[in-house]
Design a protein around this motif. Structure first.
Motif, PDB file in Angstrom:
ATOM      1  N   SER A  87       0.863  -1.258  -0.188  1.00  0.00           N
ATOM      2  CA  SER A  87       0.052  -0.085   0.023  1.00  0.00           C
ATOM      3  C   SER A  87       0.744   1.156  -0.064  1.00  0.00           C
ATOM      4  N   LYS A  88       1.780   1.317   0.726  1.00  0.00           N
ATOM      5  CA  LYS A  88       2.899   2.375   0.858  1.00  0.00           C
ATOM      6  C   LYS A  88       3.542   2.706  -0.528  1.00  0.00           C
ATOM      7  N   GLN A  89       4.063   1.465  -1.163  1.00  0.00           N
ATOM      8  CA  GLN A  89       4.673   1.581  -2.577  1.00  0.00           C
ATOM      9  C   GLN A  89       3.844   2.263  -3.592  1.00  0.00           C
ATOM     10  N   PHE A  90       2.665   1.910  -3.538  1.00  0.00           N
ATOM     11  CA  PHE A  90       1.714   2.278  -4.368  1.00  0.00           C
ATOM     12  C   PHE A  90       1.345   3.576  -4.255  1.00  0.00           C
ATOM     13  N   ALA A  91       1.170   4.127  -3.059  1.00  0.00           N
ATOM     14  CA  ALA A  91       0.905   5.507  -2.747  1.00  0.00           C
ATOM     15  C   ALA A  91       2.023   6.320  -3.038  1.00  0.00           C
ATOM     16  N   ASP A  92       3.235   5.803  -2.743  1.00  0.00           N
ATOM     17  CA  ASP A  92       4.253   6.738  -2.989  1.00  0.00           C
ATOM     18  C   ASP A  92       4.738   6.694  -4.585  1.00  0.00           C
ATOM     19  N   THR A  93       4.576   5.809  -5.222  1.00  0.00           N
ATOM     20  CA  THR A  93       4.600   5.763  -6.647  1.00  0.00           C
ATOM     21  C   THR A  93       3.449   6.777  -7.407  1.00  0.00           C
ATOM     22  N   LEU A  94       2.172   6.646  -6.925  1.00  0.00           N
ATOM     23  CA  LEU A  94       1.277   7.430  -7.193  1.00  0.00           C
ATOM     24  C   LEU A  94       1.551   9.148  -6.999  1.00  0.00           C
ATOM     25  N   ALA A  95       2.084   9.231  -5.841  1.00  0.00           N
ATOM     26  CA  ALA A  95       2.531  10.560  -5.466  1.00  0.00           C
ATOM     27  C   ALA A  95       3.624  11.028  -6.316  1.00  0.00           C
ATOM     28  N   SER A  96       4.592  10.301  -6.574  1.00  0.00           N
ATOM     29  CA  SER A  96       5.607  10.710  -7.574  1.00  0.00           C
ATOM     30  C   SER A  96       5.435  10.769  -8.967  1.00  0.00           C
ATOM     31  N   LEU A  97       4.536  10.143  -9.376  1.00  0.00           N
ATOM     32  CA  LEU A  97       3.839  10.093 -10.674  1.00  0.00           C
ATOM     33  C   LEU A  97       2.995  11.483 -10.853  1.00  0.00           C
ATOM     34  N   GLN A  98       2.342  11.832  -9.889  1.00  0.00           N
ATOM     35  CA  GLN A  98       1.715  13.129 -10.010  1.00  0.00           C
ATOM     36  C   GLN A  98       2.731  14.144  -9.848  1.00  0.00           C
ATOM     37  N   LYS A  99       3.674  14.044  -9.002  1.00  0.00           N
ATOM     38  CA  LYS A  99       4.503  15.370  -8.998  1.00  0.00           C
ATOM     39  C   LYS A  99       5.160  15.511 -10.247  1.00  0.00           C
ATOM     40  N   THR A 100       5.770  14.263 -11.084  1.00  0.00           N
ATOM     41  CA  THR A 100       6.353  14.257 -11.978  1.00  0.00           C
ATOM     42  C   THR A 100       5.465  15.081 -13.193  1.00  0.00           C
ATOM     43  N   LEU A 101       4.200  14.509 -13.357  1.00  0.00           N
ATOM     44  CA  LEU A 101       3.288  14.957 -14.271  1.00  0.00           C
ATOM     45  C   LEU A 101       3.171  16.600 -14.240  1.00  0.00           C
ATOM     46  N   MET A 102       3.134  16.870 -12.955  1.00  0.00           N
ATOM     47  CA  MET A 102       2.856  18.414 -12.916  1.00  0.00           C
ATOM     48  C   MET A 102       4.025  19.307 -12.961  1.00  0.00           C
ATOM     49  N   LYS A 103       5.236  18.482 -12.884  1.00  0.00           N
ATOM     50  CA  LYS A 103       6.577  19.557 -13.305  1.00  0.00           C
ATOM     51  C   LYS A 103       6.648  19.514 -14.960  1.00  0.00           C
ATOM     52  N   PHE A 104       6.223  18.033 -15.507  1.00  0.00           N
ATOM     53  CA  PHE A 104       6.270  17.991 -16.735  1.00  0.00           C
ATOM     54  C   PHE A 104       5.370  19.129 -17.550  1.00  0.00           C
ATOM     55  N   ARG A 105       4.182  18.985 -16.952  1.00  0.00           N
ATOM     56  CA  ARG A 105       3.185  19.966 -17.913  1.00  0.00           C
ATOM     57  C   ARG A 105       3.572  21.464 -17.467  1.00  0.00           C
ATOM     58  N   ALA A 106       4.282  21.599 -16.359  1.00  0.00           N
ATOM     59  CA  ALA A 106       4.440  23.165 -16.493  1.00  0.00           C
ATOM     60  C   ALA A 106       5.701  23.586 -17.363  1.00  0.00           C
ATOM     61  N   GLU A 107       6.516  22.601 -17.592  1.00  0.00           N
ATOM     62  CA  GLU A 107       7.713  22.802 -18.509  1.00  0.00           C
ATOM     63  C   GLU A 107       7.067  22.520 -19.737  1.00  0.00           C
ATOM     64  N   SER A 108       6.426  22.179 -20.033  1.00  0.00           N
ATOM     65  CA  SER A 108       5.931  21.926 -21.430  1.00  0.00           C
ATOM     66  C   SER A 108       5.119  23.196 -21.905  1.00  0.00           C
ATOM     67  N   LEU A 109       4.120  23.755 -21.098  1.00  0.00           N
ATOM     68  CA  LEU A 109       3.600  24.965 -20.983  1.00  0.00           C
ATOM     69  C   LEU A 109       4.243  26.004 -21.399  1.00  0.00           C
ATOM     70  N   ASN A 110       5.608  26.244 -21.136  1.00  0.00           N
ATOM     71  CA  ASN A 110       6.391  27.317 -21.425  1.00  0.00           C
ATOM     72  C   ASN A 110       7.543  26.932 -22.299  1.00  0.00           C
ATOM     73  N   ASN A 111       7.434  25.671 -22.899  1.00  0.00           N
ATOM     74  CA  ASN A 111       8.484  25.529 -23.705  1.00  0.00           C
ATOM     75  C   ASN A 111       8.466  26.102 -25.272  1.00  0.00           C
ATOM     76  N   THR A 112       9.489  26.646 -25.464  1.00  0.00           N
ATOM     77  CA  THR A 112       9.687  27.226 -26.463  1.00  0.00           C
ATOM     78  C   THR A 112      11.315  26.814 -27.398  1.00  0.00           C
ATOM     79  N   GLU A 113      10.873  26.511 -28.638  1.00  0.00           N
ATOM     80  CA  GLU A 113      12.495  25.936 -29.429  1.00  0.00           C
ATOM     81  C   GLU A 113      13.100  27.007 -29.634  1.00  0.00           C
ATOM     82  N   ASP A 114      14.404  27.223 -29.608  1.00  0.00           N
ATOM     83  CA  ASP A 114      15.336  28.183 -29.948  1.00  0.00           C
ATOM     84  C   ASP A 114      15.722  27.930 -31.398  1.00  0.00           C
TER      85      ASP A 114
END
Length: 114
Positions: A87-114
Motif C-alpha cells: 500500500s505504501k509503495q503504491f501510494a508513494d509511486t502515485l504521489a511521485s507520478l503526480q509530482k512528475t506530471l505536474m512538473k512536466f506539464r509546467a515545463e511543456s507549457l513554457n516550452n519554446t524552441e530556439d
C-alpha cells in the motif's frame, strides 16, 4: 488562424542562409511541433510559444500509466491482497507520478524552441 488571414501573408522575407546542420535542426523542431518550417520561424522570431506535439503524447502516456496504476491499486484493495508495505509503495509511486506530471506539464507549457 482563418484562411483569410493566411492569404494575407504575401510579403516575402527572402532567403535565409544557414548551415546544413542548422537547417536540419530547424526542420526537426518544426516537425516535432507539428507546424511548417515557415510558421516555426515566424513564431520563433516573434517570441511566440511553440509547444512540441511530442510533449502531448508523452503527457498522455504518463496519464495512462497513472490510470493503470490506480486501477491496479483499486483491484488489489478489493481482493484483499493489499499489504501495508505494498500500500505504501503504491501510494508513494502515485504521489511521485503526480509530482512528475505536474512538473512536466509546467515545463511543456513554457516550452519554446530556439
Amino acid at each position: 488562424m482563418s484562411k483569410s488571414e493566411r492569404r494575407q501573408r504575401t510579403a516575402l522575407l527572402g532567403s535565409v542562409r544557414c548551415y546544413p546542420e542548422e537547417k536540419e535542426q530547424i526542420q526537426a523542431s518544426a516537425k516535432a511541433a507539428g507546424i511548417s518550417t515557415g510558421e516555426f520561424l515566424r513564431r520563433s522570431a516573434l517570441g511566440r510559444r511553440i509547444v512540441a506535439k511530442g510533449d502531448t503524447r508523452q503527457m498522455n502516456e504518463i496519464l495512462k500509466l497513472g490510470g493503470l496504476q490506480k486501477h491496479l491499486y483499486s483491484e488489489m484493495q478489493k481482493q484483499g491482497m493489499m499489504t501495508a508495505e505494498l500500500s505504501k509503495q503504491f501510494a508513494d509511486t502515485l504521489a511521485s507520478l503526480q509530482k512528475t506530471l505536474m512538473k512536466f506539464r509546467a515545463e511543456s507549457l513554457n516550452n519554446t524552441e530556439d
